[in-house]
Write an enzyme that holds these catalytic residues in place. Structure first.
Site, PDB file in Angstrom:
ATOM      1  N   HIS A  94      -7.367  -5.354  -1.578  1.00  0.00           N
ATOM      2  CA  HIS A  94      -6.209  -4.557  -1.183  1.00  0.00           C
ATOM      3  C   HIS A  94      -5.405  -5.247  -0.084  1.00  0.00           C
ATOM      4  O   HIS A  94      -4.202  -4.987   0.066  1.00  0.00           O
ATOM      5  CB  HIS A  94      -6.679  -3.183  -0.683  1.00  0.00           C
ATOM      6  CG  HIS A  94      -5.569  -2.227  -0.389  1.00  0.00           C
ATOM      7  ND1 HIS A  94      -4.739  -1.713  -1.365  1.00  0.00           N
ATOM      8  CD2 HIS A  94      -5.135  -1.680   0.784  1.00  0.00           C
ATOM      9  CE1 HIS A  94      -3.857  -0.900  -0.826  1.00  0.00           C
ATOM     10  NE2 HIS A  94      -4.065  -0.861   0.480  1.00  0.00           N
ATOM     11  N   SER A 122       0.831  -1.196   0.000  1.00  0.00           N
ATOM     12  CA  SER A 122       0.000   0.000   0.000  1.00  0.00           C
ATOM     13  C   SER A 122       0.873   1.257   0.000  1.00  0.00           C
ATOM     14  O   SER A 122       1.656   1.462  -0.931  1.00  0.00           O
ATOM     15  CB  SER A 122      -0.963  -0.044   1.196  1.00  0.00           C
ATOM     16  OG  SER A 122      -1.958   0.945   1.093  1.00  0.00           O
ATOM     17  N   ASP A 165      -9.244  -4.709  -5.656  1.00  0.00           N
ATOM     18  CA  ASP A 165      -8.754  -3.701  -4.715  1.00  0.00           C
ATOM     19  C   ASP A 165      -9.597  -2.428  -4.846  1.00  0.00           C
ATOM     20  O   ASP A 165      -9.651  -1.810  -5.906  1.00  0.00           O
ATOM     21  CB  ASP A 165      -7.283  -3.395  -5.031  1.00  0.00           C
ATOM     22  CG  ASP A 165      -6.614  -2.519  -3.980  1.00  0.00           C
ATOM     23  OD1 ASP A 165      -7.322  -1.798  -3.258  1.00  0.00           O
ATOM     24  OD2 ASP A 165      -5.375  -2.553  -3.901  1.00  0.00           O
TER      25      ASP A 165
END
Length: 292
Positions: free
Chosen positions: A241, A163, A209
């Site tokens: 995600h 991320s 995601d």
């Protein structure tokens, strides 16, 4: 028999001997590179939860380091094969290293020193995480305990992250283009153009995601990186995600293959990346195959 006929027969016999010889000559043996570590790879080896090296791990206290928030370091126990490449990995926004710590022993067991960092703040942005990844690599090379430092090849370093940590890994390779590889996982960043990346980069995204949708993050990041830098984009089928937060065989397999190929220059791993891998877990794969 005439002289010309004899010469013709001799030529034919020679051709037959040469042809038969060609059929029986074995392929040239693989020339081992200086950084090859471990046995010849197989799908089973790369898909196993651990590689061929036994490993140790130690806590890295935030009080003993500068520039990042401590974490954990993992390294092979073997000292007979020389030094190893190293990789620093950052967690994502609001997360600690423990959220993705399965990557530490898994990657280390294939012949790498791994430092999984905790960030200075859970809310650090990608640029800060990139600086912290570099600080962690510097610590490995310069200030880590002898048992760790003695195993690290300072010329073969890489970064990865999830991320905002993935965005941080892109920041890190722009700042330090002499790094050997980057692997952003579900990367998030407000910057979409990474045309100044010069480091071999494998981006792994998740099809579903919704935090860093691949259409606005992983895919444009990949497209913007020059093909001359070597790059690949692996999209996991039906993955969210949070795919790096649990053990994922496909992620582990291709992270190791990418690191072996570009950090270790180990050509035995090229067939796992080129031609493009396929399988039910992979929604899409793009790359610069064949690699230079």
């Amino acid at each position: 028999m005439s002289l010309s006929a004899a010469r013709t027969i001799t030529k034919l016999a020679t051709a037959v001997v040469l042809a038969c010889g060609a059929l029986t000559v074995a392929p040239a043996a693989h020339a081992a590179g200086p950084y090859e570590r471990g046995p010849n790879p197989t799908d089973a080896l790369l898909e196993a939860s651990r590689g061929p090296f036994t490993t140790s791990e130690d806590r890295v206290s935030p009080l003993s380091v500068s520039g990042f928030g401590g974490g954990r370091v993992y390294y092979p126990n073997d000292t007979s094969q020389g030094t190893f490449g190293a990789i620093a990995i950052s967690p994502g926004y609001t997360a600690s290293w423990s959220s993705i710590d399965w990557l530490g022993p898994r990657i280390a067991s294939h012949g790498f020193v791994v430092i999984g960092i905790d960030t200075n703040s859970r809310t650090d942005q990608p640029a800060s995480r990139g600086r912290q990844l570099l600080a962690a690599l510097d610590w490995l090379v310069e200030d880590s305990p002898t048992a760790v430092r003695g195993r690290v090849d300072a010329s073969r370093l890489a970064v990865a992250g999830h991320s905002m940590g993935g965005g941080g890994s892109l920041e890190a390779v722009v700042t330090r283009p002499q790094l050997q590889a980057a692997i952003p996982l579900a990367p998030w960043h407000t910057t979409k153009n990474w045309s100044n990346v010069r480091v071999p980069t494998l981006i792994i995204g998740g099809e579903t995601d919704s935090v860093a949708p691949v259409s606005s993050h992983s895919e444009p990041f990949y497209q913007s990186i020059p093909a001359s830098s070597e790059k690949a984009y692996l999209e996991l089928n039906s993955a969210s995600h949070l795919f790096p937060l649990t053990t994922d065989t496909t992620t582990g397999k291709y992270m190791v293959a990418w690191l072996k190929r570009f950090v270790d220059d180990d050509m035995r791993y090229e067939p796992f990346l080129c031609p493009a891998p396929r399988g039910s877990a992979i929604e899409e794969y793009r790359d610069t195959c064949p690699h230079s």
